[in-house]
Write a protein that holds these residues in place. Structure first.
Motif, short mmCIF file in Angstrom:
data_model
loop_
_atom_site.label_atom_id
_atom_site.label_comp_id
_atom_site.label_asym_id
_atom_site.label_seq_id
_atom_site.Cartn_x
_atom_site.Cartn_y
_atom_site.Cartn_z
N PHE A 80 5.84 -19.42 -38.81
CA PHE A 80 6.19 -20.60 -38.33
C PHE A 80 7.56 -20.25 -37.40
O PHE A 80 7.82 -21.02 -36.70
CB PHE A 80 6.79 -21.71 -39.55
N VAL A 81 8.24 -19.21 -38.02
CA VAL A 81 9.52 -18.71 -37.02
C VAL A 81 8.94 -18.38 -35.65
O VAL A 81 9.89 -18.48 -34.82
CB VAL A 81 10.26 -17.63 -37.72
N VAL A 82 7.91 -17.89 -35.69
CA VAL A 82 7.13 -17.72 -34.23
C VAL A 82 6.70 -18.80 -33.75
O VAL A 82 6.73 -18.92 -32.46
CB VAL A 82 6.36 -16.39 -34.37
N SER A 83 5.62 -19.35 -34.33
CA SER A 83 4.87 -20.48 -33.64
C SER A 83 5.56 -21.86 -33.40
O SER A 83 5.21 -22.27 -32.29
CB SER A 83 3.75 -20.89 -34.66
N VAL A 84 6.39 -22.28 -33.94
CA VAL A 84 7.14 -23.33 -33.60
C VAL A 84 7.98 -23.21 -32.44
O VAL A 84 7.88 -24.25 -31.53
CB VAL A 84 7.97 -24.08 -34.86
N PRO A 85 8.69 -22.31 -32.18
CA PRO A 85 9.28 -22.09 -30.88
C PRO A 85 8.64 -21.78 -29.83
O PRO A 85 8.63 -22.52 -28.59
CB PRO A 85 10.43 -20.93 -30.89
N VAL A 86 7.22 -20.98 -29.88
CA VAL A 86 6.31 -20.90 -28.69
C VAL A 86 5.63 -22.32 -28.38
O VAL A 86 5.69 -22.59 -27.46
CB VAL A 86 5.44 -20.00 -29.31
N VAL A 87 5.47 -23.03 -29.61
CA VAL A 87 4.51 -24.28 -29.03
C VAL A 87 5.67 -25.26 -28.49
O VAL A 87 5.27 -26.17 -27.65
CB VAL A 87 3.97 -24.97 -30.31
N GLY A 88 6.80 -25.08 -28.86
CA GLY A 88 7.99 -25.97 -28.23
C GLY A 88 8.36 -25.84 -27.06
O GLY A 88 8.44 -26.47 -26.03
N TYR A 89 8.28 -24.38 -26.68
CA TYR A 89 8.41 -23.85 -25.25
C TYR A 89 7.36 -24.24 -24.39
O TYR A 89 7.45 -24.99 -23.33
CB TYR A 89 8.66 -22.42 -25.55
N TYR A 90 6.15 -24.03 -24.95
CA TYR A 90 4.96 -24.81 -24.12
C TYR A 90 4.95 -26.17 -23.53
O TYR A 90 4.84 -26.50 -22.66
CB TYR A 90 3.59 -24.44 -24.87
N LEU A 91 5.41 -26.81 -24.96
CA LEU A 91 5.36 -28.50 -24.48
C LEU A 91 6.52 -28.60 -23.44
O LEU A 91 6.58 -29.62 -22.77
CB LEU A 91 5.69 -29.19 -25.55
N TYR A 92 7.63 -27.77 -23.66
CA TYR A 92 8.84 -28.00 -22.66
C TYR A 92 8.51 -27.80 -21.12
O TYR A 92 8.81 -28.63 -20.45
CB TYR A 92 9.95 -27.22 -23.16
N ARG A 93 7.79 -26.72 -21.29
CA ARG A 93 7.29 -26.17 -19.74
C ARG A 93 6.35 -27.50 -19.21
O ARG A 93 6.20 -27.66 -18.03
CB ARG A 93 6.80 -25.10 -19.80
N ARG A 94 5.46 -27.85 -20.04
CA ARG A 94 4.44 -28.73 -19.54
C ARG A 94 5.13 -30.24 -19.27
O ARG A 94 4.75 -30.77 -18.15
CB ARG A 94 3.42 -29.01 -20.86
N ARG A 95 6.19 -30.34 -19.84
CA ARG A 95 6.73 -31.79 -19.70
C ARG A 95 7.40 -31.66 -18.26
O ARG A 95 7.66 -32.81 -17.56
CB ARG A 95 7.59 -31.92 -20.82
N ARG A 96 7.93 -30.51 -17.86
CA ARG A 96 8.80 -30.16 -16.81
C ARG A 96 8.03 -30.21 -15.41
O ARG A 96 8.39 -30.38 -14.41
CB ARG A 96 9.58 -29.42 -16.88
#
Length: 102
Positions: A80-96
């Motif tokens: 989860f230390v890896v997956s949560v930030p990666v998914v969060g970054y993906y959603l951040y990029r998608r939103r922008r």
């Protein structure tokens, strides 16, 4: 005031609490597996859909690997230390980005 000493055995009053906690743990475990599978499939198909548009950002289908890592996180908490930030970054990029089809 009474002093209660327990021998460690499960009595009738604690049995219901134990079974309820066990059932909630199993339910939460299966819900996290289902969520991670839906996340993997959703990320894969959404990235494929965006590749068909002429927008400035199109993620690769490899971004679905974040969902697989998230699925592993249901048993190994360290992932989860890896997956949560990666998914969060993906959603951040998608939103922008403007990802609406033309």
């Amino acid at each position: 005031m009474a002093l209660v000493v327990s021998s460690g055995s499960v009595s009738d009053g604690n049995l219901g609490t134990f079974l309820g906690a066990f059932a909630l743990t199993v339910l939460a475990s299966w819900a996290s597996v289902l969520f991670s599978l839906l996340l993997t499939v959703g990320l894969f198909f959404y990235s494929r859909q965006l590749r068909g548009t002429d927008r400035d950002w199109s993620p690769t289908p490899l971004s679905a690997l974040a969902g697989i890592v998230h699925a592993v996180g249901t048993t190994l908490f360290a992932t989860f230390v890896v997956s949560v930030p990666v998914v969060g970054y993906y959603l951040y990029r998608r939103r922008r980005r403007d990802t609406s089809p033309r």
